[in-house]
Design a protein around this motif. Structure first.
Motif, PDB file in Angstrom:
ATOM      1  N   ILE A   5      -5.201   2.033  13.209  1.00  0.00           N
ATOM      2  CA  ILE A   5      -3.993   2.315  12.436  1.00  0.00           C
ATOM      3  C   ILE A   5      -3.722   1.106  11.554  1.00  0.00           C
ATOM      4  CG2 ILE A   5      -1.526   2.828  12.515  1.00  0.00           C
ATOM      5  CD1 ILE A   5      -1.976   4.069  15.280  1.00  0.00           C
ATOM      6  N   PRO A   6      -4.037   1.200  10.264  1.00  0.00           N
ATOM      7  CA  PRO A   6      -3.847   0.054   9.369  1.00  0.00           C
ATOM      8  C   PRO A   6      -2.376  -0.357   9.288  1.00  0.00           C
ATOM      9  CG  PRO A   6      -5.192   1.766   8.331  1.00  0.00           C
ATOM     10  CD  PRO A   6      -4.586   2.375   9.560  1.00  0.00           C
ATOM     11  N   ARG A   7      -2.152  -1.648   9.278  1.00  0.00           N
ATOM     12  CA  ARG A   7      -0.783  -2.157   9.167  1.00  0.00           C
ATOM     13  C   ARG A   7      -0.539  -2.635   7.731  1.00  0.00           C
ATOM     14  NH1 ARG A   7       0.761  -5.226  14.843  1.00  0.00           N
ATOM     15  NH2 ARG A   7       0.144  -3.505  16.204  1.00  0.00           N
ATOM     16  N   GLY A   8      -0.485  -1.653   6.869  1.00  0.00           N
ATOM     17  CA  GLY A   8      -0.225  -1.961   5.473  1.00  0.00           C
ATOM     18  C   GLY A   8      -1.489  -2.265   4.702  1.00  0.00           C
ATOM     19  N   PRO A   9      -1.390  -2.291   3.378  1.00  0.00           N
ATOM     20  CA  PRO A   9      -2.555  -2.572   2.543  1.00  0.00           C
ATOM     21  C   PRO A   9      -3.090  -3.975   2.780  1.00  0.00           C
ATOM     22  CG  PRO A   9      -0.532  -2.607   1.241  1.00  0.00           C
ATOM     23  CD  PRO A   9      -0.168  -2.065   2.581  1.00  0.00           C
ATOM     24  N   ARG A  10      -4.420  -4.103   2.770  1.00  0.00           N
ATOM     25  CA  ARG A  10      -5.057  -5.405   3.020  1.00  0.00           C
ATOM     26  C   ARG A  10      -5.540  -6.067   1.734  1.00  0.00           C
ATOM     27  NH1 ARG A  10      -3.327  -7.123   7.504  1.00  0.00           N
ATOM     28  NH2 ARG A  10      -4.885  -8.770   7.227  1.00  0.00           N
ATOM     29  N   ARG A  11      -5.742  -5.269   0.694  1.00  0.00           N
ATOM     30  CA  ARG A  11      -6.247  -5.805  -0.580  1.00  0.00           C
ATOM     31  C   ARG A  11      -5.309  -5.322  -1.694  1.00  0.00           C
ATOM     32  NH1 ARG A  11     -11.052  -8.079  -0.438  1.00  0.00           N
ATOM     33  NH2 ARG A  11     -11.452  -7.709  -2.667  1.00  0.00           N
ATOM     34  N   ASP A  69      -6.681  -1.670  -2.023  1.00  0.00           N
ATOM     35  CA  ASP A  69      -6.180  -0.469  -1.358  1.00  0.00           C
ATOM     36  C   ASP A  69      -4.743  -0.186  -1.768  1.00  0.00           C
ATOM     37  OD1 ASP A  69      -5.145  -2.614   0.033  1.00  0.00           O
ATOM     38  OD2 ASP A  69      -6.022  -2.069   1.960  1.00  0.00           O
ATOM     39  N   CYS A  70      -4.185  -1.051  -2.621  1.00  0.00           N
ATOM     40  CA  CYS A  70      -2.880  -0.786  -3.215  1.00  0.00           C
ATOM     41  C   CYS A  70      -2.689  -1.694  -4.426  1.00  0.00           C
ATOM     42  CB  CYS A  70      -1.746  -1.033  -2.209  1.00  0.00           C
ATOM     43  SG  CYS A  70      -0.124  -0.476  -2.799  1.00  0.00           S
ATOM     44  N   VAL A  71      -2.053  -1.158  -5.452  1.00  0.00           N
ATOM     45  CA  VAL A  71      -1.682  -1.941  -6.630  1.00  0.00           C
ATOM     46  C   VAL A  71      -0.177  -1.844  -6.799  1.00  0.00           C
ATOM     47  CG1 VAL A  71      -1.843  -2.104  -9.146  1.00  0.00           C
ATOM     48  CG2 VAL A  71      -3.899  -1.610  -7.795  1.00  0.00           C
ATOM     49  N   PHE A  72       0.471  -2.994  -6.934  1.00  0.00           N
ATOM     50  CA  PHE A  72       1.907  -3.027  -7.183  1.00  0.00           C
ATOM     51  C   PHE A  72       2.157  -3.294  -8.666  1.00  0.00           C
ATOM     52  CE2 PHE A  72       2.603  -4.754  -2.646  1.00  0.00           C
ATOM     53  CZ  PHE A  72       2.795  -3.477  -2.138  1.00  0.00           C
ATOM     54  N   ALA A 105      16.241  -3.970  -2.801  1.00  0.00           N
ATOM     55  CA  ALA A 105      15.590  -2.794  -2.211  1.00  0.00           C
ATOM     56  C   ALA A 105      14.079  -2.868  -2.386  1.00  0.00           C
ATOM     57  CB  ALA A 105      16.133  -1.512  -2.836  1.00  0.00           C
ATOM     58  N   MET A 106      13.637  -3.256  -3.580  1.00  0.00           N
ATOM     59  CA  MET A 106      12.203  -3.365  -3.851  1.00  0.00           C
ATOM     60  C   MET A 106      11.556  -4.400  -2.946  1.00  0.00           C
ATOM     61  SD  MET A 106      10.372  -5.947  -5.654  1.00  0.00           S
ATOM     62  CE  MET A 106       8.597  -6.069  -5.931  1.00  0.00           C
ATOM     63  N   LEU A 107      12.204  -5.552  -2.796  1.00  0.00           N
ATOM     64  CA  LEU A 107      11.637  -6.621  -1.971  1.00  0.00           C
ATOM     65  C   LEU A 107      11.548  -6.193  -0.507  1.00  0.00           C
ATOM     66  CD1 LEU A 107      13.421  -9.702  -3.594  1.00  0.00           C
ATOM     67  CD2 LEU A 107      11.043  -8.982  -3.904  1.00  0.00           C
ATOM     68  N   TYR A 108      12.558  -5.487  -0.035  1.00  0.00           N
ATOM     69  CA  TYR A 108      12.507  -5.023   1.352  1.00  0.00           C
ATOM     70  C   TYR A 108      11.367  -4.013   1.542  1.00  0.00           C
ATOM     71  CZ  TYR A 108      13.631  -3.027   5.850  1.00  0.00           C
ATOM     72  OH  TYR A 108      13.543  -2.596   7.140  1.00  0.00           O
ATOM     73  N   GLN A 109      11.196  -3.130   0.575  1.00  0.00           N
ATOM     74  CA  GLN A 109      10.130  -2.127   0.685  1.00  0.00           C
ATOM     75  C   GLN A 109       8.750  -2.787   0.741  1.00  0.00           C
ATOM     76  OE1 GLN A 109      10.562   1.352  -2.067  1.00  0.00           O
ATOM     77  NE2 GLN A 109      12.592   0.505  -2.421  1.00  0.00           N
ATOM     78  N   VAL A 110       8.535  -3.799  -0.098  1.00  0.00           N
ATOM     79  CA  VAL A 110       7.247  -4.496  -0.082  1.00  0.00           C
ATOM     80  C   VAL A 110       7.028  -5.171   1.264  1.00  0.00           C
ATOM     81  CG1 VAL A 110       5.926  -6.401  -1.075  1.00  0.00           C
ATOM     82  CG2 VAL A 110       7.116  -4.795  -2.574  1.00  0.00           C
ATOM     83  N   ALA A 111       8.072  -5.818   1.775  1.00  0.00           N
ATOM     84  CA  ALA A 111       7.959  -6.476   3.079  1.00  0.00           C
ATOM     85  C   ALA A 111       7.599  -5.465   4.166  1.00  0.00           C
ATOM     86  CB  ALA A 111       9.269  -7.186   3.423  1.00  0.00           C
ATOM     87  N   ALA A 112       8.244  -4.312   4.122  1.00  0.00           N
ATOM     88  CA  ALA A 112       7.958  -3.276   5.120  1.00  0.00           C
ATOM     89  C   ALA A 112       6.532  -2.761   4.978  1.00  0.00           C
ATOM     90  CB  ALA A 112       8.956  -2.126   4.977  1.00  0.00           C
ATOM     91  N   MET A 113       6.050  -2.640   3.747  1.00  0.00           N
ATOM     92  CA  MET A 113       4.702  -2.114   3.509  1.00  0.00           C
ATOM     93  C   MET A 113       3.619  -3.020   4.069  1.00  0.00           C
ATOM     94  SD  MET A 113       5.037  -0.519  -0.341  1.00  0.00           S
ATOM     95  CE  MET A 113       3.358   0.101  -0.423  1.00  0.00           C
ATOM     96  N   VAL A 114       3.910  -4.317   4.164  1.00  0.00           N
ATOM     97  CA  VAL A 114       2.908  -5.243   4.709  1.00  0.00           C
ATOM     98  C   VAL A 114       3.248  -5.649   6.149  1.00  0.00           C
ATOM     99  CG1 VAL A 114       2.225  -6.089   2.445  1.00  0.00           C
ATOM    100  CG2 VAL A 114       4.026  -7.297   3.692  1.00  0.00           C
TER     101      VAL A 114
END
Length: 270
Positions: A5-11, A69-72, A105-114
């Motif tokens: 189960i990946p814990r967020g994008p790695r690259r 595996d993700c682009v912001f 909100a954006m910063l929290y979402q990024v933190a949660a994603m990783v």
């Protein structure tokens, strides 16, 4: 086979600076494999990470070579880049934060994603607490200056929403609050410079999107000699990386610079 189960994008590729700075603050810089060429915060990112994009363009082939595996990205202005990457099978997340609340909100979402939601929330609460302190100090000022924030000089473009809000938190009042609500720069163009003169700002702050602010050039504009800010020498630059980046920089260094300028004016005019 074992199922992980990946814990967020790695690259991760960051097409704008705010995501890069935030991932560094979270201690997750190892996930970043590519950054914007305009990145200056943190300085070490420029030395450590490949530069794969400008703001309106990107090296699509180079990004694909990095196998993200993700682009912001940020805003509708990067929609074409996002669309091209999506067509190539890349996961893309485009944020469109325009206000202080949306930046949080954006910063929290990024933190949660990783997988760093708790650490991110702790950092964000610290930023919020300091903003509340600055706001309280701003309310206590004897006088609030009228502030004109210029995002570009030819044509005149006034400040975007989060800048207007931060000016208010810092203790000043944006002279073009109605334009701040417009998300696109073309909709914040002030066609007639005489309108800026008429609104007579006490402070002028320039942040010309990476181009050096020229206070003497502003002061020499025809008819501007009667503007309070020009008359009193209240023309300042805040680097675009510190205030026009809708991320950690604006919420910390950007608002602190605004606050120092406003407080100094208020003390001089109390």
């Amino acid at each position: 086979m074992a199922i992980a189960i990946p814990r967020g994008p790695r690259r991760i590729v960051c097409l704008t600076e705010e995501a890069t700075e935030w991932l560094y603050l979270l201690g997750e810089e190892a996930r970043i494999v590519g950054i914007s060429g305009y990145t200056v915060r943190p300085r070490r990112a420029r030395e450590e990470k490949p530069k794969v994009s400008a703001f309106l363009s990107a090296k699509i082939d180079r990004i694909l070579e990095l196998k993200p595996d993700c682009v912001f990205g940020f805003s509708d202005l990067q929609a074409d880049i996002a669309a091209e990457l999506v067509k190539k099978g890349v996961q893309v997340t485009i944020f469109n934060q325009r206000s202080v609340e949306e930046i949080f909100a954006m910063l929290y979402q990024v933190a949660a994603m990783v997988g760093r939601a708790d650490d991110g929330l702790r950092l964000l609460e610290g930023m919020r607490a300091r903003l509340l302190q600055v706001e309280a100090a701003g309310r206590a000022l004897a006088r609030r200056p009228r502030v004109y924030f210029e995002e570009w000089d030819e044509p005149h473009i006034s400040g975007i929403r989060w800048v207007s809000e931060l000016a208010g938190i810092a203790g000043g009042d944006d002279v073009f609050p109605e334009l701040a609500l417009q998300s696109l720069g073309k909709d914040r163009i002030i066609a007639d410079g005489a309108e800026i003169v008429r609104r007579n700002p006490d402070i002028i702050i320039g942040s010309w999107c990476g181009k050096k602010f020229r206070a003497e050039k502003v002061a020499a504009r025809p008819g501007w000699e009667a503007v309070n800010a020009v008359r009193d020498g209240q023309l300042f630059e805040i680097k675009s990386a510190d205030i026009l980046q809708p991320g950690p920089a604006a919420l910390t260094d950007g608002v602190e610079q605004l606050h120092r300028i406003v407080v100094a004016w208020s003390k001089a005019h109390a």
